[in-house]
Design a protein around this motif. Structure first.
Motif, PDB file in Angstrom:
ATOM      1  N   VAL A  86       4.473 -16.962 -11.561  1.00 54.07           N
ATOM      2  CA  VAL A  86       3.358 -16.497 -12.402  1.00 54.07           C
ATOM      3  C   VAL A  86       2.315 -15.903 -11.465  1.00 54.07           C
ATOM      4  O   VAL A  86       1.959 -16.525 -10.448  1.00 54.07           O
ATOM      5  N   LEU A  87       1.870 -14.696 -11.768  1.00 52.17           N
ATOM      6  CA  LEU A  87       0.821 -14.039 -10.964  1.00 52.17           C
ATOM      7  C   LEU A  87      -0.342 -13.705 -11.885  1.00 52.17           C
ATOM      8  O   LEU A  87      -0.158 -12.968 -12.866  1.00 52.17           O
ATOM      9  N   LEU A  88      -1.507 -14.238 -11.611  1.00 50.84           N
ATOM     10  CA  LEU A  88      -2.678 -13.866 -12.424  1.00 50.84           C
ATOM     11  C   LEU A  88      -3.198 -12.518 -11.944  1.00 50.84           C
ATOM     12  O   LEU A  88      -3.485 -12.354 -10.745  1.00 50.84           O
ATOM     13  N   PRO A  89      -3.322 -11.557 -12.866  1.00 49.82           N
ATOM     14  CA  PRO A  89      -3.683 -10.208 -12.425  1.00 49.82           C
ATOM     15  C   PRO A  89      -5.128 -10.070 -11.995  1.00 49.82           C
ATOM     16  O   PRO A  89      -5.515  -9.053 -11.423  1.00 49.82           O
ATOM     17  N   ASP A  90      -5.954 -11.099 -12.258  1.00 49.90           N
ATOM     18  CA  ASP A  90      -7.324 -10.966 -11.748  1.00 49.90           C
ATOM     19  C   ASP A  90      -7.476 -11.609 -10.373  1.00 49.90           C
ATOM     20  O   ASP A  90      -8.572 -11.648  -9.827  1.00 49.90           O
ATOM     21  N   ASP A  91      -6.361 -12.082  -9.806  1.00 46.47           N
ATOM     22  CA  ASP A  91      -6.364 -12.466  -8.391  1.00 46.47           C
ATOM     23  C   ASP A  91      -5.598 -11.407  -7.636  1.00 46.47           C
ATOM     24  O   ASP A  91      -4.397 -11.222  -7.855  1.00 46.47           O
ATOM     25  N   LEU A  92      -6.301 -10.692  -6.782  1.00 44.75           N
ATOM     26  CA  LEU A  92      -5.666  -9.613  -6.022  1.00 44.75           C
ATOM     27  C   LEU A  92      -5.383 -10.135  -4.620  1.00 44.75           C
ATOM     28  O   LEU A  92      -6.275 -10.669  -3.965  1.00 44.75           O
ATOM     29  N   MET A  93      -4.145  -9.997  -4.175  1.00 42.42           N
ATOM     30  CA  MET A  93      -3.799 -10.422  -2.816  1.00 42.42           C
ATOM     31  C   MET A  93      -3.597  -9.177  -1.959  1.00 42.42           C
ATOM     32  O   MET A  93      -2.739  -8.358  -2.261  1.00 42.42           O
ATOM     33  N   ILE A  94      -4.407  -9.056  -0.911  1.00 38.66           N
ATOM     34  CA  ILE A  94      -4.225  -7.927   0.010  1.00 38.66           C
ATOM     35  C   ILE A  94      -3.547  -8.508   1.246  1.00 38.66           C
ATOM     36  O   ILE A  94      -4.172  -8.768   2.269  1.00 38.66           O
ATOM     37  N   ASP A  95      -2.255  -8.797   1.097  1.00 38.84           N
ATOM     38  CA  ASP A  95      -1.544  -9.513   2.172  1.00 38.84           C
ATOM     39  C   ASP A  95      -0.081  -9.078   2.309  1.00 38.84           C
ATOM     40  O   ASP A  95       0.730  -9.834   2.869  1.00 38.84           O
ATOM     41  N   ASP A  96       0.263  -7.926   1.739  1.00 41.45           N
ATOM     42  CA  ASP A  96       1.659  -7.462   1.807  1.00 41.45           C
ATOM     43  C   ASP A  96       2.639  -8.526   1.307  1.00 41.45           C
ATOM     44  O   ASP A  96       3.714  -8.721   1.894  1.00 41.45           O
ATOM     45  N   SER A  97       2.285  -9.238   0.277  1.00 40.19           N
ATOM     46  CA  SER A  97       3.158 -10.243  -0.374  1.00 40.19           C
ATOM     47  C   SER A  97       3.511 -11.423   0.531  1.00 40.19           C
ATOM     48  O   SER A  97       4.470 -12.154   0.256  1.00 40.19           O
ATOM     49  N   LEU A 104     -10.004  -2.249   0.461  1.00 43.89           N
ATOM     50  CA  LEU A 104      -8.875  -1.337   0.241  1.00 43.89           C
ATOM     51  C   LEU A 104      -9.246   0.103   0.591  1.00 43.89           C
ATOM     52  O   LEU A 104      -8.414   0.857   1.102  1.00 43.89           O
ATOM     53  N   ALA A 105     -10.494   0.472   0.349  1.00 45.59           N
ATOM     54  CA  ALA A 105     -10.922   1.834   0.698  1.00 45.59           C
ATOM     55  C   ALA A 105     -10.885   2.023   2.216  1.00 45.59           C
ATOM     56  O   ALA A 105     -10.439   3.062   2.714  1.00 45.59           O
ATOM     57  N   LEU A 106     -11.328   0.983   2.948  1.00 44.32           N
ATOM     58  CA  LEU A 106     -11.324   1.087   4.416  1.00 44.32           C
ATOM     59  C   LEU A 106      -9.898   1.203   4.966  1.00 44.32           C
ATOM     60  O   LEU A 106      -9.666   1.813   6.009  1.00 44.32           O
ATOM     61  N   ASP A 107      -8.931   0.633   4.237  1.00 44.85           N
ATOM     62  CA  ASP A 107      -7.527   0.683   4.683  1.00 44.85           C
ATOM     63  C   ASP A 107      -6.867   2.037   4.430  1.00 44.85           C
ATOM     64  O   ASP A 107      -5.793   2.295   4.940  1.00 44.85           O
ATOM     65  N   ARG A 108      -7.496   2.867   3.588  1.00 41.95           N
ATOM     66  CA  ARG A 108      -6.801   4.108   3.178  1.00 41.95           C
ATOM     67  C   ARG A 108      -7.028   5.233   4.186  1.00 41.95           C
ATOM     68  O   ARG A 108      -8.150   5.497   4.615  1.00 41.95           O
ATOM     69  N   ASP A 109      -5.936   5.944   4.507  1.00 41.53           N
ATOM     70  CA  ASP A 109      -6.048   7.063   5.448  1.00 41.53           C
ATOM     71  C   ASP A 109      -6.944   8.163   4.904  1.00 41.53           C
ATOM     72  O   ASP A 109      -7.693   8.794   5.644  1.00 41.53           O
ATOM     73  N   ASP A 110      -6.861   8.400   3.575  1.00 42.65           N
ATOM     74  CA  ASP A 110      -7.624   9.521   3.012  1.00 42.65           C
ATOM     75  C   ASP A 110      -9.101   9.194   2.837  1.00 42.65           C
ATOM     76  O   ASP A 110      -9.923  10.096   2.710  1.00 42.65           O
ATOM     77  N   LEU A 111      -9.471   7.914   2.787  1.00 47.16           N
ATOM     78  CA  LEU A 111     -10.860   7.534   2.516  1.00 47.16           C
ATOM     79  C   LEU A 111     -11.507   6.739   3.646  1.00 47.16           C
ATOM     80  O   LEU A 111     -12.720   6.792   3.829  1.00 47.16           O
TER      81      LEU A 111
END
Ligand code: UTP
Length: 294
Positions: free
Chosen positions: A128-139, A269-276
């Motif tokens: 079960v994954l709650l969509p209001d918990d965002l994991m920025i950890d490559d799973s 996430l913005a800091l991680d993006r090449d375009d931004l």
């Protein structure tokens, strides 16, 4: 033991903390930069090897289904205009996984939302994954939880250390001893305890691995904290019959159901993006200086 291949994403809540934005737009569709929050969560499940996704939806959530479907008219227009990158971005969500839907007719609580997945899940383990918990950890966390489940065959819930004053907003775990390799067996679990009654400062943080027996436990729960059917209460019942483990999450989690974490996740996430990233980093440095925030 059957391998874990199914994930359930409950997305039928009312999203009251983000009103008025969520009056007509599902909370799960609010964009973190240019992708809806739920797309990151489906991507995380796929990254952990879960390719059969069931999203629990409700009234006003049709946009979620549209997002994971094809939009032929849009695709043709992008193709005609030679916008290959945008075409890929648009097609990405409907090629990610095998996405299914079931409706929760009334928002009776997270426990109830998970229980309506029973028919689809059947006699298999599932996440079960709650969509209001965002994991920025490559799973990383979810993969470790799947591995722990496949090793022990018992439920695993993700846990995160909180400040004592925050614990009464969460499910709270009572661990037996100290974690070994990030995993700890639980003695108990309680939803939204008073600060003085909390057995620890470890909060349940939105990722779960369950054996199918959780559905029998869900059948037996009564309305709990906030008058809702609480998933935590079903886990407490399961604990009386079999071991339940906690997997400690140490980084990468954003509770984007809260405004402050929504902002933090967008910045990271913005800091991680090449375009931004480069332009945004320059802007942030300048802003910090101008406002005297350093
Ligand atoms: P939350 O309580 O965080 O979400 O539930 P909410 O109810 O939508 O938000 P607020 O508190 O009113 O702002 C955690 C997850 O469980 C889902 C929600 O969609 C959210 O993803 N949920 C909750 C359901 O699917 N059904 C429910 O009855 C309750």
């Amino acid at each position: 033991m059957r391998p874990v291949r199914k994930a359930v994403i409950p997305a039928a809540g009312l999203g009251t903390r983000f009103l008025p934005a969520t009056k007509s737009v599902p909370k799960e569709m609010l964009p973190i930069i240019d992708r809806p929050a739920i797309e990151y969560v489906v991507e995380e499940a796929v990254g952990a090897g879960l390719t059969d996704i069931l999203i629990v939806t409700g009234r006003t959530k049709r946009a979620v289904e549209e997002h994971f479907d094809r939009n032929i008219e849009l695709e043709l227009a992008l193709e005609r205009d030679g916008k290959a990158d945008l075409l890929r971005a648009v097609q990405y969500s409907n090629t990610l996984a095998d996405v299914h839907y079931v409706r929760q007719r009334e928002a009776l609580g997270l426990g109830h939302a998970v229980s309506v997945a029973r028919h689809h899940v059947g006699d298999e383990p599932f996440a079960v994954l709650l969509p209001d918990d965002l994991m920025i950890d490559d799973s990383v966390l979810l993969r470790a939880m799947v591995a722990a489940y496949e090793q022990h065959g018992n439920a695993v819930v993700s846990l995160q250390e909180m400040r004592p004053e925050e614990i009464s907003s969460y499910g709270c775990a009572d661990p037996i001893g100290e974690p070994v390799d990030g995993l700890v067996e639980l003695r108990g679990i309680v939803e939204k305890p008073k600060r003085e009654d909390a057995p620890s400062n470890l909060a349940v943080s939105g990722r779960y691995l369950f054996p199918p027996q959780i559905f029998d436990a869900l059948d037996r729960i009564e309305p709990g904290a906030g008058g809702e059917l609480q998933l935590t209460d079903a886990i407490a019942l399961l604990l009386k019959e079999q071991p339940v483990y906690g997997a400690i999450c140490t980084f990468g989690r954003y509770d984007v159901g809260q405004k402050i974490d929504f902002l933090k996740a967008s910045v990271e996430l913005a800091l991680d993006r090449d375009d931004l990233g480069p332009a945004f980093a320059t802007y942030l440095k300048d802003l910090v200086q101008r406002r005297g925030l350093a």
